[in-house]
Write a protein that holds these residues in place. Structure first.
Motif, PDB file in Angstrom:
ATOM      1  N   PRO A   1       0.794  -1.221   0.000  1.00  5.48           N
ATOM      2  CA  PRO A   1       0.000   0.000   0.000  1.00  5.48           C
ATOM      3  C   PRO A   1       0.828   1.274   0.000  1.00  5.48           C
ATOM      4  N   ASP A   2       2.138   1.134  -0.157  1.00  2.00           N
ATOM      5  CA  ASP A   2       3.020   2.300  -0.029  1.00  2.00           C
ATOM      6  C   ASP A   2       3.537   2.820  -1.361  1.00  2.00           C
ATOM      7  N   LEU A   3       3.103   2.251  -2.489  1.00  4.17           N
ATOM      8  CA  LEU A   3       3.643   2.683  -3.779  1.00  4.17           C
ATOM      9  C   LEU A   3       3.266   4.126  -4.112  1.00  4.17           C
ATOM     10  N   LEU A   4       2.113   4.583  -3.634  1.00  6.29           N
ATOM     11  CA  LEU A   4       1.731   5.958  -3.917  1.00  6.29           C
ATOM     12  C   LEU A   4       2.689   6.923  -3.247  1.00  6.29           C
ATOM     13  N   ASP A   5       3.212   6.555  -2.067  1.00  7.67           N
ATOM     14  CA  ASP A   5       4.245   7.356  -1.410  1.00  7.67           C
ATOM     15  C   ASP A   5       5.579   7.202  -2.128  1.00  7.67           C
ATOM     16  N   GLU A   6       5.917   5.964  -2.470  1.00  9.71           N
ATOM     17  CA  GLU A   6       7.230   5.653  -3.017  1.00  9.71           C
ATOM     18  C   GLU A   6       7.405   6.154  -4.446  1.00  9.71           C
ATOM     19  N   ALA A   7       6.330   6.105  -5.235  1.00  7.91           N
ATOM     20  CA  ALA A   7       6.505   6.336  -6.669  1.00  7.91           C
ATOM     21  C   ALA A   7       5.578   7.379  -7.270  1.00  7.91           C
TER      22      ALA A   7
ATOM     23  N   ARG B   1       0.403   5.536   2.765  1.00  2.02           N
ATOM     24  CA  ARG B   1       0.554   4.109   3.058  1.00  2.02           C
ATOM     25  C   ARG B   1      -0.326   3.668   4.234  1.00  2.02           C
ATOM     26  N   PHE B   2      -0.508   4.549   5.199  1.00  4.65           N
ATOM     27  CA  PHE B   2      -1.258   4.175   6.391  1.00  4.65           C
ATOM     28  C   PHE B   2      -2.744   4.009   6.079  1.00  4.65           C
ATOM     29  N   ALA B   3      -3.298   4.968   5.334  1.00  7.38           N
ATOM     30  CA  ALA B   3      -4.697   4.838   4.917  1.00  7.38           C
ATOM     31  C   ALA B   3      -4.869   3.641   3.997  1.00  7.38           C
ATOM     32  N   GLY B   4      -3.890   3.440   3.085  1.00  3.70           N
ATOM     33  CA  GLY B   4      -3.959   2.306   2.169  1.00  3.70           C
ATOM     34  C   GLY B   4      -3.925   0.978   2.896  1.00  3.70           C
ATOM     35  N   ALA B   5      -3.078   0.870   3.908  1.00  2.00           N
ATOM     36  CA  ALA B   5      -2.979  -0.376   4.671  1.00  2.00           C
ATOM     37  C   ALA B   5      -4.280  -0.671   5.406  1.00  2.00           C
TER      38      ALA B   5
ATOM     39  N   LEU C   1      -1.055  -3.844  10.128  1.00  2.00           N
ATOM     40  CA  LEU C   1      -0.426  -2.671   9.539  1.00  2.00           C
ATOM     41  C   LEU C   1       1.082  -2.692   9.757  1.00  2.00           C
ATOM     42  N   ASP C   2       1.490  -3.003  10.972  1.00  2.00           N
ATOM     43  CA  ASP C   2       2.927  -3.006  11.292  1.00  2.00           C
ATOM     44  C   ASP C   2       3.684  -4.020  10.450  1.00  2.00           C
ATOM     45  N   GLU C   3       3.109  -5.225  10.329  1.00  2.00           N
ATOM     46  CA  GLU C   3       3.781  -6.278   9.561  1.00  2.00           C
ATOM     47  C   GLU C   3       3.788  -5.972   8.072  1.00  2.00           C
ATOM     48  N   LEU C   4       2.678  -5.454   7.565  1.00  2.00           N
ATOM     49  CA  LEU C   4       2.555  -5.167   6.137  1.00  2.00           C
ATOM     50  C   LEU C   4       3.536  -4.094   5.688  1.00  2.00           C
ATOM     51  N   LEU C   5       3.687  -3.046   6.476  1.00  2.00           N
ATOM     52  CA  LEU C   5       4.490  -1.900   6.058  1.00  2.00           C
ATOM     53  C   LEU C   5       5.978  -2.081   6.326  1.00  2.00           C
ATOM     54  N   ASP C   6       6.340  -3.067   7.115  1.00  4.82           N
ATOM     55  CA  ASP C   6       7.747  -3.270   7.452  1.00  4.82           C
ATOM     56  C   ASP C   6       8.473  -4.029   6.349  1.00  4.82           C
ATOM     57  N   GLY C   7       9.622  -3.484   5.924  1.00  9.04           N
ATOM     58  CA  GLY C   7      10.506  -4.212   5.018  1.00  9.04           C
ATOM     59  C   GLY C   7      10.082  -4.268   3.577  1.00  9.04           C
TER      60      GLY C   7
END
Length: 468
Positions: free
Chosen positions: A151-157, A164-168, A232-238
């Motif tokens: 869920p973090d590609l909008l932040d990353e790219a 990412r937080f709302a997406g997760a 959320l914590d597991e999904l966004l880590d790494g």
């Protein structure tokens, strides 16, 4: 019912053809831009492609939806969900949650499943010739075999800030309210496989089932316990680095990729004409040989794409068609190979290829600067640059090295010293060759570490054994 997966090993991307044999009609989901495989499959099964659609606005490749529709006259269907900021800018029927597309006895139902992106859809397929219950799910980037869409590609790219937080959270709800409400027997066909940057631990299996993921996916216990924060914590880590060209893909896919139409076969170019174009800086040459051959001598300013079967990936790292208007000339053994490389390149919107050469005979050559691990400390350098992913860098790197992945270097030149030497490395040297060639063409003084990090580790082990 026909359900065929067409898989691109280069970008680890899957598209699907669903067809009704009785009606001779087919729909294509998540097509790429080199569309011949879809046309061939439809023809082989006596079908007409009457509809094309996609699960979401893709970031890792340029969509072939418009290309295929232009070639076949098929109706375009795209998501109408996600709010005003996530509406497609080109014409097509907008799909909303619960909308259906019918091909004879086959029903394809769109479900809005935000999380990976706000407008994301999945397609639930029912073969009415056998049952009135759905049996298949084209899951896009919602669920992969063993993983979830990041869920973090909008932040990353795509220039987002903390989306990412709302997406997760949306992804958690989409799993709970849509995916896990389906029967266990439903077959799940994702849009990506192992090697894609759209998730962090994608499996290589081409499909899975709702029941299998419910029992064994890493995220299943969090959903069973209704533990959103743990999820959320597991999904966004790494999560891995997102390649910088993804931003261009997002933008162009939303606006509508250019329709190429039928492409004429590439012409073989003579050495004299290519030499004149190189001297006038009118072309960009692409060296497709292995790294060892590139190091033995290549054309100054050539881009290294040392694995032609990964030309979309490496080409997307090394060349930005929005910043470089010079067309590409490919090194290829013959026209067929050149066409195949070009097919890969158009998948990431690198369309302007003027021809190919079969050798570098008659062209100027030079050896790219390299250094062995044993000689690394003798190089006076302004920067030691690790071009691997940040997860690899965190797991272990050469002391003093800074990290900027090979898929980002061309777009983050402000982070690199213009004065002095940059020594670059990856894990084995393949990605390093791509990144180093792109930086040299951009005017940087680059020295490649021979054998990269793996060779440096061996050298350290040798030194320790001698000292011991």
């Amino acid at each position: 019912m026909l359900l065929e997966r067409i898989y691109d090993q280069d970008l680890a991307q899957a598209s699907y053809v669903i067809g009704c044999q009785a009606r001779g009609e087919a729909i294509v989901v998540d097509a790429r831009r080199d569309i011949q495989p879809y046309l061939d499959l439809a023809a082989a099964n006596g079908m007409t492609i009457v509809a094309v659609t996609e699960t979401h606005i893709h970031a890792d490749y340029l969509s072939g939806t418009r290309e295929l529709a232009a070639a076949t006259g098929a109706q375009i269907y795209v998501s109408g969900e996600g709010g005003k900021d996530w509406q497609y800018a080109f014409e097509g029927t907008r799909l909303h949650h619960g909308d259906t597309i019918t091909l004879g006895n086959i029903t394809v139902q769109a479900l809005h499943t935000p999380g990976h992106t706000p407008e994301h859809l999945v397609f639930l397929v029912t073969d009415g010739a056998f049952t009135d219950q759905p049996g298949y799910l084209l899951s896009g980037d919602l669920v992969f075999s063993g993983d979830l869409g990041r869920p973090d590609l909008l932040d990353e790219a795509a220039g987002g800030v903390d989306t990412r937080f709302a997406g997760a959270k949306q992804l958690f709800r989409s799993l709970k309210e849509s995916f896990l409400t389906l029967a266990d027997h439903v077959q799940v066909y994702p849009a990506h496989g192992a090697g894609s940057a759209c998730g962090k631990a994608l499996g290589a299996l081409p499909s899975t089932t709702v029941g299998y993921e419910r029992l064994y996916a890493w995220w299943a216990p969090y959903l069973a316990a209704d533990d959103e924060q743990g999820f959320l914590d597991e999904l966004l880590d790494g999560q891995p680095d997102a390649h910088a060209y993804f931003a261009r893909m997002k933008r162009q896919n939303k606006l509508g990729p250019a329709v190429m139409g039928e492409r004429a076969p590439l012409a073989e170019l003579g050495a004299e004409a290519v030499r004149a174009d190189l001297e006038a800086d009118r072309i960009t040459l692409v060296d497709t040989r292995p790294v060892a051959e590139v190091h033995a001598g290549t054309v100054p300013g050539a881009l290294s794409v040392p694995d032609p079967d990964k030309a979309a990936t490496y080409g997307g790292w090394a060349y930005d068609p929005e910043q470089d208007s010079r067309p590409l000339v490919l090194l290829a053994p013959d026209q067929e190979a050149a066409q195949q490389i070009w097919d890969h390149l158009v998948r990431v919107g690198i369309d302007d290829v003027s021809g190919y050469v079969t050798s570098f005979d008659g062209l100027p050559l030079e050896k790219p600067a390299t250094v062995s691990p044993a000689g690394l400390d003798s190089v006076e350098r302004a920067l030691l640059l690790d071009v691997r992913n940040r997860t690899e860098h965190t797991a272990g790197t050469i002391p003093g090295a800074e990290q900027l992945s090979a898929g980002k270097v061309l777009w983050h030149q402000d982070r690199l010293p213009r004065e002095g030497t940059i020594v670059t490395f990856c894990q084995s040297g393949l990605r390093n060759s791509v990144a180093a060639s792109a930086l040299r063409r951009a005017g940087f003084d680059v020295v490649e570490l021979k054998g990269s990090y793996a060779a440096w580790l061996e050298d350290q082990s040798r030194r320790a054994a001698v000292a011991g």
